[in-house]
Enzyme design. Sequence first.
Site, PDB file in Angstrom:
ATOM      1  N   SER A  80       3.632  -1.721  10.313  1.00 26.22           N
ATOM      2  CA  SER A  80       5.081  -1.849  10.484  1.00 26.22           C
ATOM      3  C   SER A  80       5.623  -3.250  10.196  1.00 26.22           C
ATOM      4  O   SER A  80       6.534  -3.718  10.870  1.00 26.22           O
ATOM      5  CB  SER A  80       5.499  -1.369  11.880  1.00 26.22           C
TER       6      SER A  80
ATOM      7  N   LYS B 171       0.156   4.356  -0.453  1.00 28.57           N
ATOM      8  CA  LYS B 171      -0.413   5.617   0.043  1.00 28.57           C
ATOM      9  C   LYS B 171      -0.080   6.744  -0.947  1.00 28.57           C
ATOM     10  O   LYS B 171      -0.023   6.504  -2.149  1.00 28.57           O
ATOM     11  CB  LYS B 171       0.088   5.901   1.457  1.00 28.57           C
TER      12      LYS B 171
ATOM     13  N   GLY C 296       2.887   2.704  10.523  1.00 28.05           N
ATOM     14  CA  GLY C 296       3.899   3.741  10.295  1.00 28.05           C
ATOM     15  C   GLY C 296       4.635   4.171  11.552  1.00 28.05           C
ATOM     16  O   GLY C 296       5.370   5.149  11.552  1.00 28.05           O
TER      17      GLY C 296
ATOM     18  N   GLU D 168      -5.342  -4.061  10.777  1.00 24.87           N
ATOM     19  CA  GLU D 168      -4.252  -3.100  10.950  1.00 24.87           C
ATOM     20  C   GLU D 168      -4.493  -2.266  12.197  1.00 24.87           C
ATOM     21  O   GLU D 168      -5.259  -1.299  12.162  1.00 24.87           O
ATOM     22  CB  GLU D 168      -4.182  -2.171   9.739  1.00 24.87           C
TER      23      GLU D 168
ATOM     24  N   ASN E  81       0.877  -1.177   0.000  1.00 21.37           N
ATOM     25  CA  ASN E  81       0.000   0.000   0.000  1.00 21.37           C
ATOM     26  C   ASN E  81       0.907   1.217   0.000  1.00 21.37           C
ATOM     27  O   ASN E  81       1.491   1.563   1.022  1.00 21.37           O
ATOM     28  CB  ASN E  81      -0.886  -0.019   1.252  1.00 21.37           C
TER      29      ASN E  81
ATOM     30  N   GLU F 258      -6.699   5.304   7.383  1.00 23.20           N
ATOM     31  CA  GLU F 258      -6.478   6.708   6.984  1.00 23.20           C
ATOM     32  C   GLU F 258      -7.699   7.257   6.251  1.00 23.20           C
ATOM     33  O   GLU F 258      -8.024   8.437   6.366  1.00 23.20           O
ATOM     34  CB  GLU F 258      -5.198   6.807   6.141  1.00 23.20           C
TER      35      GLU F 258
ATOM     36  N   HIS G  52      -9.257   1.595   4.605  1.00 19.81           N
ATOM     37  CA  HIS G  52      -8.011   1.820   5.339  1.00 19.81           C
ATOM     38  C   HIS G  52      -8.260   2.845   6.450  1.00 19.81           C
ATOM     39  O   HIS G  52      -9.049   3.779   6.271  1.00 19.81           O
ATOM     40  CB  HIS G  52      -6.918   2.322   4.378  1.00 19.81           C
TER      41      HIS G  52
HETATM   42  P1  PGA Z   1       3.125   0.605   7.513  1.00 19.17           P
HETATM   43  O1  PGA Z   1       1.650   0.850   6.879  1.00 19.17           O
HETATM   44  O2  PGA Z   1       3.585  -0.728   6.970  1.00 19.17           O
HETATM   45  O3  PGA Z   1       3.951   1.753   7.005  1.00 19.17           O
HETATM   46  O4  PGA Z   1       2.953   0.590   8.981  1.00 19.17           O
HETATM   47  C1  PGA Z   1       0.726  -0.190   6.767  1.00 19.17           C
HETATM   48  C2  PGA Z   1      -0.574   0.321   6.192  1.00 19.17           C
HETATM   49  O5  PGA Z   1      -1.010   1.415   6.571  1.00 19.17           O
HETATM   50  O6  PGA Z   1      -1.222  -0.358   5.342  1.00 19.17           O
END
Ligand code: PGA
Length: 248
Positions: free
Chosen positions: A209, A11, A170, A164, A9, A97, A95
């Site tokens: 992560s 983003k 992140g 998640e 992903n 976000e 997601h």
């Molecule tokens: P990350 O993001 O691996 O950077 O933690 C995962 C995601 O938001 O799908």
Amino acid sequence: MRTPVIAANWKLQKTVKETEDFLDALIPEVKDAADVEIVVAPVFTVLMSAGRKMEGTNVELCAQDVYFEESGAFTGEVAPSMLIDVGCKRVIVGHSERRQYFNEDDETLNRKAAASLKAGLRVIFCCGESLGQREAGKTNEHLSGQLTRGLKGLDMDRVDVAYEPIWAIGTGKTATPGMAQETHAFIRSHLKSMFGGKADAIRILYGGSVKPDNVKGLMECADIDGALVGGASLKPDSFAKLVNFRSQ
Ligand code: PGA
């Protein structure tokens, strides 16, 4: 019985050129990867050129979002059939976000997922709790609500669920394999209550992560069937390592 899925992903990252360079490096690295589905989700403007590069390869194109109407006066939106038109096989829905910054609620996400399935896409449906919810002991309650409302009435043959935890996205803080497995097992039991025996075939991806040095421990857990990866998916060598998680 459940083929693992490793999904990138990206983003709000990578131009057309950056994506083409990435795919030129990735595709030869993963072309012999067996028993794993490889998925990359770039931004909308990159989908068409990325789709062309992926033709005839084992890397599948995925969008990061979609709208639930097929056409009409919805300025700025993109329809499920338009994603198919440029080569997408899948779409990420819900997601955290999208939920947090764009106020997408479970009912909206359910409509997005249903419209995507109807158009012929596979869906990666995301759920996850905040740190506050986890600390208050409300993780399972929160996840059941998201899944009950978000997956209502969907054909689960073409839906993968991604768990998640928001506090792990992140942040460098991964859930330990034990913590993740406990929550994945809960999610599967909830899916059983909704969809019966079919739940055993639903892939549940972990996200938050995930990196080459922690992917193997996560993937060894009984109910973890893949990974949805942000940061560590941005470099081809790192993403190739995730795809080849068995040899990490
Ligand atoms: P990350 O993001 O691996 O950077 O933690 C995962 C995601 O938001 O799908």
